[in-house]
Design a protein around this motif. Sequence first.
Motif, PDB file in Angstrom:
ATOM      1  N   GLU A 254      41.269  42.713  45.283  1.00 24.77           N
ATOM      2  CA  GLU A 254      41.838  44.029  45.574  1.00 24.77           C
ATOM      3  C   GLU A 254      43.307  44.100  45.166  1.00 24.77           C
ATOM      4  OE1 GLU A 254      41.240  44.837  49.687  1.00 24.77           O
ATOM      5  OE2 GLU A 254      39.056  45.011  49.512  1.00 24.77           O
ATOM      6  N   ARG A 255      44.040  43.028  45.419  1.00 22.62           N
ATOM      7  CA  ARG A 255      45.456  43.009  45.080  1.00 22.62           C
ATOM      8  C   ARG A 255      45.655  42.981  43.561  1.00 22.62           C
ATOM      9  NH1 ARG A 255      48.327  39.377  49.777  1.00 22.62           N
ATOM     10  NH2 ARG A 255      50.125  39.704  48.402  1.00 22.62           N
ATOM     11  N   VAL A 256      44.785  42.253  42.865  1.00 22.65           N
ATOM     12  CA  VAL A 256      44.870  42.229  41.404  1.00 22.65           C
ATOM     13  C   VAL A 256      44.547  43.605  40.833  1.00 22.65           C
ATOM     14  CG1 VAL A 256      43.815  41.273  39.308  1.00 22.65           C
ATOM     15  CG2 VAL A 256      44.387  39.766  41.221  1.00 22.65           C
ATOM     16  N   ALA A 257      43.525  44.262  41.406  1.00 22.95           N
ATOM     17  CA  ALA A 257      43.160  45.604  40.936  1.00 22.95           C
ATOM     18  C   ALA A 257      44.292  46.604  41.151  1.00 22.95           C
ATOM     19  CB  ALA A 257      41.897  46.070  41.654  1.00 22.95           C
ATOM     20  N   ALA A 258      45.127  46.323  42.166  1.00 23.51           N
ATOM     21  CA  ALA A 258      46.261  47.202  42.446  1.00 23.51           C
ATOM     22  C   ALA A 258      47.472  46.899  41.572  1.00 23.51           C
ATOM     23  CB  ALA A 258      46.643  47.104  43.916  1.00 23.51           C
ATOM     24  N   LEU A 285      38.614  33.852  39.743  1.00 23.78           N
ATOM     25  CA  LEU A 285      38.275  33.945  38.323  1.00 23.78           C
ATOM     26  C   LEU A 285      36.779  34.191  38.138  1.00 23.78           C
ATOM     27  CD1 LEU A 285      40.379  31.120  36.647  1.00 23.78           C
ATOM     28  CD2 LEU A 285      40.699  33.602  36.406  1.00 23.78           C
ATOM     29  N   ALA A 286      35.972  33.476  38.921  1.00 25.01           N
ATOM     30  CA  ALA A 286      34.518  33.620  38.801  1.00 25.01           C
ATOM     31  C   ALA A 286      34.039  34.984  39.265  1.00 25.01           C
ATOM     32  CB  ALA A 286      33.828  32.506  39.586  1.00 25.01           C
ATOM     33  N   ALA A 287      34.760  35.574  40.214  1.00 26.50           N
ATOM     34  CA  ALA A 287      34.322  36.838  40.798  1.00 26.50           C
ATOM     35  C   ALA A 287      34.884  38.049  40.082  1.00 26.50           C
ATOM     36  CB  ALA A 287      34.714  36.888  42.280  1.00 26.50           C
ATOM     37  N   ARG A 288      35.856  37.833  39.189  1.00 25.26           N
ATOM     38  CA  ARG A 288      36.442  38.979  38.474  1.00 25.26           C
ATOM     39  C   ARG A 288      35.399  39.623  37.561  1.00 25.26           C
ATOM     40  NH1 ARG A 288      42.209  37.411  35.881  1.00 25.26           N
ATOM     41  NH2 ARG A 288      42.231  39.662  35.507  1.00 25.26           N
ATOM     42  N   PRO A 289      35.381  40.936  37.570  1.00 26.36           N
ATOM     43  CA  PRO A 289      34.399  41.615  36.698  1.00 26.36           C
ATOM     44  C   PRO A 289      34.701  41.307  35.230  1.00 26.36           C
ATOM     45  CG  PRO A 289      35.998  43.190  37.604  1.00 26.36           C
ATOM     46  CD  PRO A 289      36.226  41.881  38.287  1.00 26.36           C
ATOM     47  N   ALA A 290      33.645  41.147  34.470  1.00 27.00           N
ATOM     48  CA  ALA A 290      33.796  40.868  33.040  1.00 27.00           C
ATOM     49  C   ALA A 290      34.402  42.070  32.332  1.00 27.00           C
ATOM     50  CB  ALA A 290      32.452  40.519  32.436  1.00 27.00           C
TER      51      ALA A 290
END
Length: 291
Positions: A254-258, A285-290
Amino acid sequence: MTDSSPAPGPAPEAGTLVLAATPIGNPEDASPRLVRLLADADVVAAEDTRRLHALAGRLGVEVRGKVTSYHEHNETARADELLDVVADGGTVVVVTDAGMPSVSDPGYRVVERAIERDLRVTAAPGPSAVLTALALSGLPTDRFTFEGFLPRKAGDRSRTLAAVSAEPRTMVFFEAPHRIAETLGAMAVAFGGTRPAAVARELTKTYEEVLRGPLAELAERAAAEQLRGEICVVVGGAPAVQASVDDVVGEVLERVAAGERLKAAVAEVADAAGVAKRDLYAAALAARPAK
């Protein structure tokens, strides 16, 4: 002949409401200031006037001012009557049967009203069942809460205990002897039978006793024995729940998306949750959307 009059000392400032602590058991715990206040006050407002006179007798002090009752059933109605004395320059001392006024005892309403009327309020501190039980419990004392008396009805009591079951601080409760076994049983259900606790009764008195152990064991003992006297129950706080990487990886995303950088987000979240930064970084890293 021995002189039992109060030792000389400064008189309270005229026009003052004084909350004065009384012994919770042993009369030798009464402070010299309490003795002076009882002797010199214009009005002594007591939770039970008979107990006040009995205490004064044990302390060898003559209460020369007016003695009036001040208890849970008349504290709101009588507050202004007492404060009128203060407003006219008199000293009003409020005492309860034991301990500090306003702590599960009358006192709060008259203080609240005194503040509204801009009248001087002070306290003559002294014995406290809450602090005494806490100190003797052997449980952490750096942070604690006072929960007072629990509701008498089983359903209300269970809901109240459920609401504080995750409280991390040490908790102090008051309880009546005829309800202590049932209350400890309810606590064992709400907090878990292994939660450490202490049952302190008859503090500072001849038969003072502190029972320590897991809640389940204390509940069994209270059911088998008839515990008498004034009782405080001290319960250890809920143990900290260790977060896992899976619990907090969503916060990182969530913080990265922000707009936050991944490494910075991982570092802050890992420190706050107490998880390994390397593991959290890999999971993020594994959970980040491609892309």
